[in-house]
Motif scaffolding. Structure first.
Motif, PDB file in Angstrom:
ATOM      1  N   GLN A   1       0.838  -1.201   0.000  1.00 60.90           N
ATOM      2  CA  GLN A   1       0.000   0.000   0.000  1.00 60.90           C
ATOM      3  C   GLN A   1       0.876   1.256   0.000  1.00 60.90           C
ATOM      4  N   ASP A   2       0.386   2.296  -0.678  1.00 60.48           N
ATOM      5  CA  ASP A   2       1.073   3.585  -0.620  1.00 60.48           C
ATOM      6  C   ASP A   2       1.123   4.048   0.824  1.00 60.48           C
ATOM      7  N   GLY A   3       2.219   4.666   1.200  1.00 60.97           N
ATOM      8  CA  GLY A   3       2.303   5.216   2.554  1.00 60.97           C
ATOM      9  C   GLY A   3       2.751   4.199   3.585  1.00 60.97           C
ATOM     10  N   TRP A   4       3.140   3.021   3.146  1.00 58.97           N
ATOM     11  CA  TRP A   4       3.670   2.023   4.071  1.00 58.97           C
ATOM     12  C   TRP A   4       4.983   1.472   3.529  1.00 58.97           C
ATOM     13  N   ARG A   5       5.866   1.103   4.435  1.00 64.92           N
ATOM     14  CA  ARG A   5       7.140   0.522   4.037  1.00 64.92           C
ATOM     15  C   ARG A   5       7.454  -0.663   4.947  1.00 64.92           C
ATOM     16  N   ALA A   6       8.098  -1.679   4.386  1.00 63.72           N
ATOM     17  CA  ALA A   6       8.334  -2.931   5.122  1.00 63.72           C
ATOM     18  C   ALA A   6       9.811  -3.143   5.419  1.00 63.72           C
ATOM     19  N   THR A   7      10.083  -3.756   6.574  1.00 69.16           N
ATOM     20  CA  THR A   7      11.402  -4.360   6.810  1.00 69.16           C
ATOM     21  C   THR A   7      11.154  -5.794   7.262  1.00 69.16           C
ATOM     22  N   LEU A   8      12.088  -6.662   6.933  1.00 76.68           N
ATOM     23  CA  LEU A   8      11.964  -8.074   7.305  1.00 76.68           C
ATOM     24  C   LEU A   8      13.268  -8.499   7.971  1.00 76.68           C
ATOM     25  N   GLN A   9      13.154  -9.170   9.098  1.00 73.06           N
ATOM     26  CA  GLN A   9      14.344  -9.689   9.771  1.00 73.06           C
ATOM     27  C   GLN A   9      13.994 -11.030  10.403  1.00 73.06           C
ATOM     28  N   HIS A  10      14.999 -11.798  10.730  1.00 69.91           N
ATOM     29  CA  HIS A  10      14.706 -13.131  11.273  1.00 69.91           C
ATOM     30  C   HIS A  10      15.809 -13.570  12.222  1.00 69.91           C
ATOM     31  N   TYR A  11      15.433 -14.448  13.150  1.00 67.68           N
ATOM     32  CA  TYR A  11      16.369 -14.872  14.196  1.00 67.68           C
ATOM     33  C   TYR A  11      15.834 -16.137  14.853  1.00 67.68           C
ATOM     34  N   ASP A  12      16.717 -16.846  15.538  1.00 69.92           N
ATOM     35  CA  ASP A  12      16.280 -18.074  16.209  1.00 69.92           C
ATOM     36  C   ASP A  12      16.166 -17.825  17.709  1.00 69.92           C
ATOM     37  N   ILE A  13      15.369 -18.648  18.351  1.00 73.39           N
ATOM     38  CA  ILE A  13      15.266 -18.611  19.818  1.00 73.39           C
ATOM     39  C   ILE A  13      15.421 -20.043  20.307  1.00 73.39           C
ATOM     40  N   ARG A  14      16.269 -20.232  21.320  1.00 71.25           N
ATOM     41  CA  ARG A  14      16.432 -21.562  21.909  1.00 71.25           C
ATOM     42  C   ARG A  14      15.324 -21.735  22.953  1.00 71.25           C
ATOM     43  N   GLY A  15      14.120 -21.970  22.464  1.00 74.97           N
ATOM     44  CA  GLY A  15      12.981 -22.102  23.358  1.00 74.97           C
ATOM     45  C   GLY A  15      11.796 -22.623  22.574  1.00 74.97           C
ATOM     46  N   ASN A  16      10.712 -22.851  23.288  1.00 75.18           N
ATOM     47  CA  ASN A  16       9.503 -23.396  22.684  1.00 75.18           C
ATOM     48  C   ASN A  16       8.691 -22.279  22.019  1.00 75.18           C
ATOM     49  N   TYR A  17       8.154 -22.567  20.843  1.00 74.50           N
ATOM     50  CA  TYR A  17       7.454 -21.506  20.094  1.00 74.50           C
ATOM     51  C   TYR A  17       6.208 -21.005  20.833  1.00 74.50           C
ATOM     52  N   GLU A  18       5.549 -21.866  21.615  1.00 75.74           N
ATOM     53  CA  GLU A  18       4.348 -21.390  22.331  1.00 75.74           C
ATOM     54  C   GLU A  18       4.740 -20.363  23.395  1.00 75.74           C
ATOM     55  N   ARG A  19       5.893 -20.592  24.027  1.00 74.09           N
ATOM     56  CA  ARG A  19       6.395 -19.606  24.997  1.00 74.09           C
ATOM     57  C   ARG A  19       6.645 -18.271  24.293  1.00 74.09           C
ATOM     58  N   SER A  20       7.158 -18.349  23.063  1.00 75.10           N
ATOM     59  CA  SER A  20       7.444 -17.127  22.312  1.00 75.10           C
ATOM     60  C   SER A  20       6.152 -16.404  21.916  1.00 75.10           C
ATOM     61  N   ILE A  21       5.157 -17.168  21.459  1.00 80.54           N
ATOM     62  CA  ILE A  21       3.872 -16.548  21.099  1.00 80.54           C
ATOM     63  C   ILE A  21       3.238 -15.930  22.356  1.00 80.54           C
ATOM     64  N   GLU A  22       3.295 -16.647  23.463  1.00 77.92           N
ATOM     65  CA  GLU A  22       2.697 -16.130  24.708  1.00 77.92           C
ATOM     66  C   GLU A  22       3.391 -14.841  25.143  1.00 77.92           C
ATOM     67  N   ASN A  23       4.681 -14.759  24.885  1.00 78.90           N
ATOM     68  CA  ASN A  23       5.398 -13.524  25.204  1.00 78.90           C
ATOM     69  C   ASN A  23       4.823 -12.353  24.405  1.00 78.90           C
ATOM     70  N   GLY A  24       4.439 -12.633  23.160  1.00 79.48           N
ATOM     71  CA  GLY A  24       3.820 -11.599  22.327  1.00 79.48           C
ATOM     72  C   GLY A  24       2.453 -11.178  22.843  1.00 79.48           C
ATOM     73  N   LEU A  25       1.785 -12.054  23.591  1.00 81.11           N
ATOM     74  CA  LEU A  25       0.416 -11.778  24.072  1.00 81.11           C
ATOM     75  C   LEU A  25       0.409 -11.263  25.512  1.00 81.11           C
ATOM     76  N   ASP A  26       1.564 -10.883  25.998  1.00 80.66           N
ATOM     77  CA  ASP A  26       1.733 -10.587  27.415  1.00 80.66           C
ATOM     78  C   ASP A  26       1.895  -9.084  27.649  1.00 80.66           C
ATOM     79  N   PRO A  27       0.878  -8.408  28.182  1.00 80.59           N
ATOM     80  CA  PRO A  27       0.974  -6.957  28.359  1.00 80.59           C
ATOM     81  C   PRO A  27       1.826  -6.539  29.561  1.00 80.59           C
TER      82      PRO A  27
END
Ligand code: FES
Ligand SMILES: [Fe+2]
Length: 378
Positions: free
Chosen positions: A131-157
């Motif tokens: 879309q006009d007016g938006w710009r993207a960056t993409l990056q990636h990395y590994d975590i030595r942990g369980n993916y559900e723990r990582s998703i839960e971290n994203g849901l944690d206020p």
């Protein structure tokens, strides 16, 4: 870990003219481009005697096993068995599992499961992409942990105040507490919330986007077991919409792709700063996640003491149970017990139509879904 979702296998950029070996859900896959540049994803185990297809060569539209040269196309069909000579009749049972692929947002996604197209949960959409007016960056990395723990971290206020000095104040304010969570339901594949908290100004080059401490509006939610959206509205006009696509490598390792869309600071010169700032925050999360115990979330909720700020994490866990009920959870204990003795395949959609496969389907924990549960889970 669950079958029947889209997983990010690699970036479009990384997938060039060589096959890649990618591990996901505790299994190996080969990802390669065919002669017209389309991305393909197959189970990595050759049906002859277990060769690793990703160590082979791309020949036209096929990947050639490095051991005896059998060739498999992007649909998994075997086209050539050199030891049989040029006009050999090739038995159908030689096929390998092939997975639907979608290439978008700079990523190559594979649908690791056997659902027909109409039943598949979609990839988490990025409405701002292109879309006009938006710009993207993409990056990636590994975590030595369980993916559900990582998703839960994203849901944690409640972690921002303590984990991120860019988002909080380390708990110095005695009156600090987590404000009300405004739940945003988006069934059947996810749910999230918006919440307002006091945060410092934007640092460094982007300072002018938010010059003072004050209320920051943040929305976040999950989509499926492995994808998270986070919308950070730093001011009325400066927005960062982030999308996390996670690939569980196995139960104890995850690979994360972070796509960050922004509607301010649109010049290319800000990309490097954006990536650096995102990585600074991601590394703080990573440090915490890698030390969580147990590595996996406990099987029963009594083994952690949850508080109201954990509400959306509990909602995520409930939704995972709906996918358990459908029989989509991999039986990792069983896979581990047979490790080294059996090569498994994640079932592909073709298994619903064709009988006769060399590899066993990965063990799944049987679902106990009642009709009502199945309906609720979509
Ligand atoms: S093991 Fe792949 S061709 Fe023999
Ligand atoms: Fe965080």
């Amino acid at each position: 870990m669950y079958i029947n979702f889209w997983y990010p296998m690699t970036t479009s950029e990384e997938l060039a003219d060589q096959p890649l070996k990618v591990r996901a859900l505790g299994q190996d896959f080969v990802v390669f481009r065919d002669s017209d540049g389309s991305a393909n994803c197959l189970s990595n185990t050759c049906t002859h005697r277990g060769g690793s297809l990703s160590s082979g060569k791309i020949k036209g539209d096929c990947i050639e096993c490095p051991y005896h040269g059998w060739q498999f196309d992007g649909e998994g069909g075997c086209h050539r068995i050199p030891s049989l000579g040029p006009d050999a009749n090739i038995p159908g049972r030689t096929r390998v599992d092939a997975y639907p692929v979608e290439e978008k947002y700079g990523l190559v996604f594979a649908f690791l499961g056997d659902l027909d197209a109409a039943e598949r949960p979609p990839v988490l959409a990025v409405p701002e992409w292109g879309q006009d007016g938006w710009r993207a960056t993409l990056q990636h990395y590994d975590i030595r942990g369980n993916y559900e723990r990582s998703i839960e971290n994203g849901l944690d206020p409640a972690h921002n105040e303590f984990v991120h000095d860019t988002h909080g104040f380390g708990g110095v304010d005695e009156a600090y507490k987590v404000n009300e969570l405004r739940i945003e339901n988006s069934p059947p594949w996810g749910q999230g919330f918006w919440h307002t908290f006091n945060a410092p100004p934007l640092p460094g080059q982007m300072k002018e986007g938010r010059t003072q401490s004050g209320d920051l509006d943040v929305g976040t939610g999950h989509h499926g077991p492995n994808q998270v959206w986070t919308y950070i509205h730093a001011s009325e006009t400066t927005w960062f919409h982030q999308y996390l696509y996670e690939r569980p490598i196995d139960d104890e390792h995850v690979y994360v792709y972070l796509l960050c869309m922004r509607n301010s600071f649109l010049e290319e010169k800000y990309d490097a700063y954006m990536i650096e700032r995102n990585q600074y925050v991601a590394d703080q999360d990573k440090t915490v996640i890698e030390d969580l115990r147990p590595v996996l979330t406990p099987a029963t909720s009594t083994k952690e003491f949850m508080v109201p700020a954990d509400k959306v994490i509990l909602m995520y866990r409930d939704m995972l149970k709906q996918w358990d009920a459908k029989g989509w959870r991999i039986d990792s204990d069983c896979v581990e017990r047979t490790s080294g003795k059996v090569a498994y395949a994640i079932p592909s959609p073709a298994r619903r139509k064709q009988k006769g496969w060399v590899l066993d389907v990965i063990p799944l924990i049987p679902g106990q879904a009642s009709e009502t549960q199945l309906k609720a889970a979509g």
